[in-house]
Write a protein that holds these residues in place. Structure first.
Motif, PDB file in Angstrom:
ATOM      1  N   GLU A 140      25.350  18.317  -8.046  1.00 27.90           N
ATOM      2  CA  GLU A 140      26.706  18.721  -7.686  1.00 27.90           C
ATOM      3  C   GLU A 140      26.691  19.244  -6.255  1.00 27.90           C
ATOM      4  OE1 GLU A 140      29.765  19.091  -9.026  1.00 27.90           O
ATOM      5  OE2 GLU A 140      29.573  18.740 -11.187  1.00 27.90           O
ATOM      6  N   ASP A 141      27.883  19.477  -5.730  1.00 27.44           N
ATOM      7  CA  ASP A 141      27.997  20.113  -4.430  1.00 27.44           C
ATOM      8  C   ASP A 141      27.872  21.617  -4.629  1.00 27.44           C
ATOM      9  OD1 ASP A 141      28.431  20.468  -1.716  1.00 27.44           O
ATOM     10  OD2 ASP A 141      30.613  20.571  -1.939  1.00 27.44           O
ATOM     11  N   THR A 152      24.291  20.515   0.862  1.00 31.86           N
ATOM     12  CA  THR A 152      25.743  20.672   0.834  1.00 31.86           C
ATOM     13  C   THR A 152      26.442  19.412   1.335  1.00 31.86           C
ATOM     14  OG1 THR A 152      25.477  23.046   1.232  1.00 31.86           O
ATOM     15  CG2 THR A 152      27.655  22.104   1.635  1.00 31.86           C
ATOM     16  N   ARG A 153      27.488  19.015   0.639  1.00 30.45           N
ATOM     17  CA  ARG A 153      28.260  17.837   1.032  1.00 30.45           C
ATOM     18  C   ARG A 153      29.187  18.145   2.200  1.00 30.45           C
ATOM     19  NH1 ARG A 153      30.168  15.848  -5.029  1.00 30.45           N
ATOM     20  NH2 ARG A 153      28.072  15.401  -5.830  1.00 30.45           N
ATOM     21  N   GLU A 154      29.612  17.085   2.875  1.00 25.65           N
ATOM     22  CA  GLU A 154      30.580  17.201   3.955  1.00 25.65           C
ATOM     23  C   GLU A 154      31.835  16.427   3.589  1.00 25.65           C
ATOM     24  OE1 GLU A 154      29.341  17.201   8.155  1.00 25.65           O
ATOM     25  OE2 GLU A 154      27.415  16.480   7.405  1.00 25.65           O
ATOM     26  N   ALA A 199      31.533  13.088   1.243  1.00 24.89           N
ATOM     27  CA  ALA A 199      30.316  12.322   1.510  1.00 24.89           C
ATOM     28  C   ALA A 199      29.134  12.991   0.818  1.00 24.89           C
ATOM     29  CB  ALA A 199      30.061  12.241   3.013  1.00 24.89           C
ATOM     30  N   PRO A 200      28.160  12.216   0.361  1.00 23.23           N
ATOM     31  CA  PRO A 200      26.999  12.811  -0.309  1.00 23.23           C
ATOM     32  C   PRO A 200      26.187  13.667   0.650  1.00 23.23           C
ATOM     33  CG  PRO A 200      26.613  10.489   0.125  1.00 23.23           C
ATOM     34  CD  PRO A 200      28.052  10.750   0.452  1.00 23.23           C
ATOM     35  N   SER A 201      25.529  14.662   0.106  1.00 21.46           N
ATOM     36  CA  SER A 201      24.661  15.514   0.912  1.00 21.46           C
ATOM     37  C   SER A 201      23.397  14.747   1.286  1.00 21.46           C
ATOM     38  CB  SER A 201      24.287  16.769   0.126  1.00 21.46           C
ATOM     39  OG  SER A 201      23.472  16.424  -0.988  1.00 21.46           O
ATOM     40  N   GLU A 202      22.627  15.308   2.207  1.00 11.86           N
ATOM     41  CA  GLU A 202      21.369  14.671   2.586  1.00 11.86           C
ATOM     42  C   GLU A 202      20.420  14.594   1.396  1.00 11.86           C
ATOM     43  OE1 GLU A 202      19.779  16.451   6.148  1.00 11.86           O
ATOM     44  OE2 GLU A 202      21.792  16.807   6.924  1.00 11.86           O
ATOM     45  N   PHE A 248      20.029  11.793   9.265  1.00  9.26           N
ATOM     46  CA  PHE A 248      20.451  12.763   8.273  1.00  9.26           C
ATOM     47  C   PHE A 248      21.404  13.777   8.876  1.00  9.26           C
ATOM     48  CE2 PHE A 248      16.566  11.124   6.443  1.00  9.26           C
ATOM     49  CZ  PHE A 248      16.976  10.910   5.147  1.00  9.26           C
ATOM     50  N   GLY A 249      22.571  13.908   8.254  1.00  9.56           N
ATOM     51  CA  GLY A 249      23.539  14.911   8.660  1.00  9.56           C
ATOM     52  C   GLY A 249      24.386  14.505   9.838  1.00  9.56           C
TER      53      GLY A 249
END
Length: 589
Positions: A335-336, A411-413, A420-423, A477-478
């Motif tokens: 989850e986020d 953490t998602r953005e 968007a999915p997290s790294e 990433f990111g």
């Protein structure tokens, strides 16, 4: 040896084992509408007999029902069930009704039937020494006429239980009074126990054992989690919706509940009422380490209690932090998370040697085995999330990342209204794809082999990684992340998607900054909000419950290699903590 028929890796039917059960055991059976009955099991008792007792004692329907114990569906034999275990009676999907009233027996009848005291700890009392002392204080106070006090804040039902002096010593949260649960006193109803809750990957009625899990995982009180246990507790103060009683009769009636029982901590305020400058680096790091391990999806300032430890002086007022409310940790899929501390200055300071030693000493496999023994109802998917996040924490901290950087990778953005999915989730998706390719014997590990899908490329090389990394890869990433499509949800879960009354799901950008605002009782003319009117479920990019044991092992192997690659890329790219758009999903229970 247990004989199990697996319908899926995380859902199984238990038919029995070769050993004969010895002696009698006590279990606490809860219906999906919240009724609880304690009963003694003889060695010859089976599932059918348990259901019949429930029908007679609680007047609940048992046709087309199943008796479950965590992931396990009990078919007939009960020899695998330990003493003081909580069981759940659920009705099959076609026969389920969220409007079924809870018909609990009266206090005297209940005590005669299950022969249990007003407060009973579920599980081994030897590991809950402090909680047992608190239970004794509470029972003595109840016998002396000192009643508990309702907690008016939050989204779920909670109660302060006191000692004979009238001091609050424990806070109790019944599992059937959680948000969306059938007996929620704040109007947030509409689901039965076992269905997806506020977080899609945390089921209604299962936050209680997560509170206990957080306490058990806090070895040596490293993060200062208050003593917590799962209990069966009986009192008239508890809420039951649609019980068919009113007035004086309702006030005299006692109800038995399964609940989390946590020591009440006397404090001065919470972190939302106090500046962060007086928080020690060690306090923040220790709580953050726990949050990362258990993938806490709800670490907001309101569940960080602040207590003064001296009267100030030249160094100013010193305080300590006490983390509470861990009911939304250990989700069944990634989850986020919501980490309040992620932008605090303390989170950007490197870990101390003692903290690194503590992280290095963590063993996710031993942790999982401990939770299986102490909380046998915990779902295997939760333990897989614990294992994955602990591996991630150990590898990232060992590579030199600070707490803020680790939290940022999890953490998602939100970009242009899309989540968007997290790294971390991207790494997991790539690990699953790599493991699947290996199983098909078409995946070759070499510096020249890449994975190509929808314009997404990620080079994999387990050899000399540092020399082969290209800082100008199309994926970094990111930075400029290419949002991947969400995992397809199973058809059988489509009905559980939480939708607003209009039937349309708003985009993420239209959501408020906290579930507490979104779920305001005052927004509803009648003061009640059913589950069908709530905010939509968050995206599920990575599931862990649908992998077999062999696939899970292969996934972890690929994940470790990909994570090492990503950490080197981050180091060479000079990435560091940065500000993110915070559209949090925190809430207060």
């Amino acid at each position: 040896m247990a004989v199990a028929v697996f319908k899926s890796p995380m859902g199984r039917e238990y038919h029995g084992n070769d050993r004969k059960p010895t002696g009698t055991r006590r279990v606490f059976v809860q219906t999906e509408s919240g009724c609880v009955l304690g009963m003694e099991l003889d060695r010859n008792d089976n599932v059918h007999m348990v259901k019949r007792r429930l029908q007679v004692a609680l007047n609940v329907p048992i046709e087309e029902s199943s008796l479950t114990f965590g992931d396990m569906v009990l078919k007939n034999d009960l020899s695998a069930i330990r003493n003081d275990s909580p069981l759940l009676l659920t009705r099959n999907l076609m026969h389920r009704s969220s409007s079924t009233p809870c018909l609990s027996p009266s206090g005297r009848e209940t005590q005669q039937r299950d022969r249990s005291g007003p407060v009973e700890i579920l599980g081994r009392t030897s590991i809950f020494t402090r909680t047992k002392e608190l239970v004794n204080e509470v029972v003595e106070a109840l016998n002396s006429g000192v009643d508990p006090i309702r907690v008016h804040g939050g989204l779920g039902g909670a109660y302060y239980f006191r000692n004979c002096s009238g001091e609050c010593v424990a806070i109790v949260k019944p599992t059937d009074e959680e948000p969306f649960a059938p007996n929620n006193p704040k109007g947030f109803v509409g689901k039965t126990l076992g269905q997806p809750g506020l977080k899609r990957s945390v089921r209604v009625g299962e936050t209680g054992f997560r509170e206990v899990a957080a306490y058990l995982l806090d070895y040596d009180h490293f993060a200062n989690v208050p003593p917590t246990a799962l209990v069966k507790i009986t009192h008239s103060v508890f809420n039951v919706n649609d019980d068919g009683m009113s007035g004086n009769n309702r006030k005299k009636k006692c109800f038995s509940k399964i609940a989390s029982f946590q020591q009440f901590i006397v404090h001065d305020f919470d972190a939302s009422d106090h500046g962060t400058s007086s928080f020690s680096v060690s306090n923040v790091h220790r709580i953050g380490i726990l949050d990362v391990r258990i993938l806490n999806t709800d670490r907001h300032a309101g569940n960080l209690l602040v207590r003064k430890v001296n009267d100030g002086g030249k160094l100013g007022q010193q305080v300590e932090l006490i983390p509470i409310d861990h009911g939304l940790c250990l989700p069944e899929s990634l989850e986020d998370p919501y980490f309040e501390w992620i932008h605090w200055p303390q989170a950007s300071i490197p870990f101390s040697e003692d903290e690194l030693d503590y992280i290095e000493s963590l063993d996710p496999y031993q942790d999982s085995e401990m939770l299986r023994n102490e909380l046998p109802m915990i779902r295997e998917a939760c333990l897989r999330v614990l294992t994955l996040c602990t591996i991630f924490l150990k590898q990232a901290a060992g590579f030199g990342l600070c707490l803020a950087e680790i939290g940022e990778m999890m953490t998602r953005e939100f970009r242009r209204g899309e989540e968007a999915p997290s790294e971390l989730e991207v790494l997991c998706m790539e690990a699953r794809r790599a493991a699947a390719e290996t199983n098909r014997e078409t995946f070759v590990l070499s510096p020249k082999t890449g994975l190509q899908e929808d314009g997404f490329q990620f080079e994999i090389d387990y050899g000399d990684l540092e020399s082969s990394i290209n800082p100008t890869l199309p994926f970094q990433f990111g930075i400029g992340r290419n949002p991947l499509s969400k995992l397809e949800e199973e058809d059988e879960n489509e009905e559980d998607v939480v939708r607003p009354a209009s039937g349309k799901i708003p985009s993420v950008s239209n959501l408020s900054t906290s579930l507490k605002k979104s779920l305001s009782v005052g927004d509803s003319p009648a003061g009640h909000r059913s589950a069908s009117e709530q905010v939509p479920a968050s995206a599920s990019f990575v599931k862990v419950a649908d992998m077999t044991d062999e696939e899970w092992s292969q996934f972890l192997e690929k994940f470790r290699g990909l994570l090492q690659h990503a950490l080197i890329a981050r180091k060479l790219g000079g990435a560091g903590p940065r500000q993110r758009q915070r559209l949090g999903t925190s809430c207060r229970f």
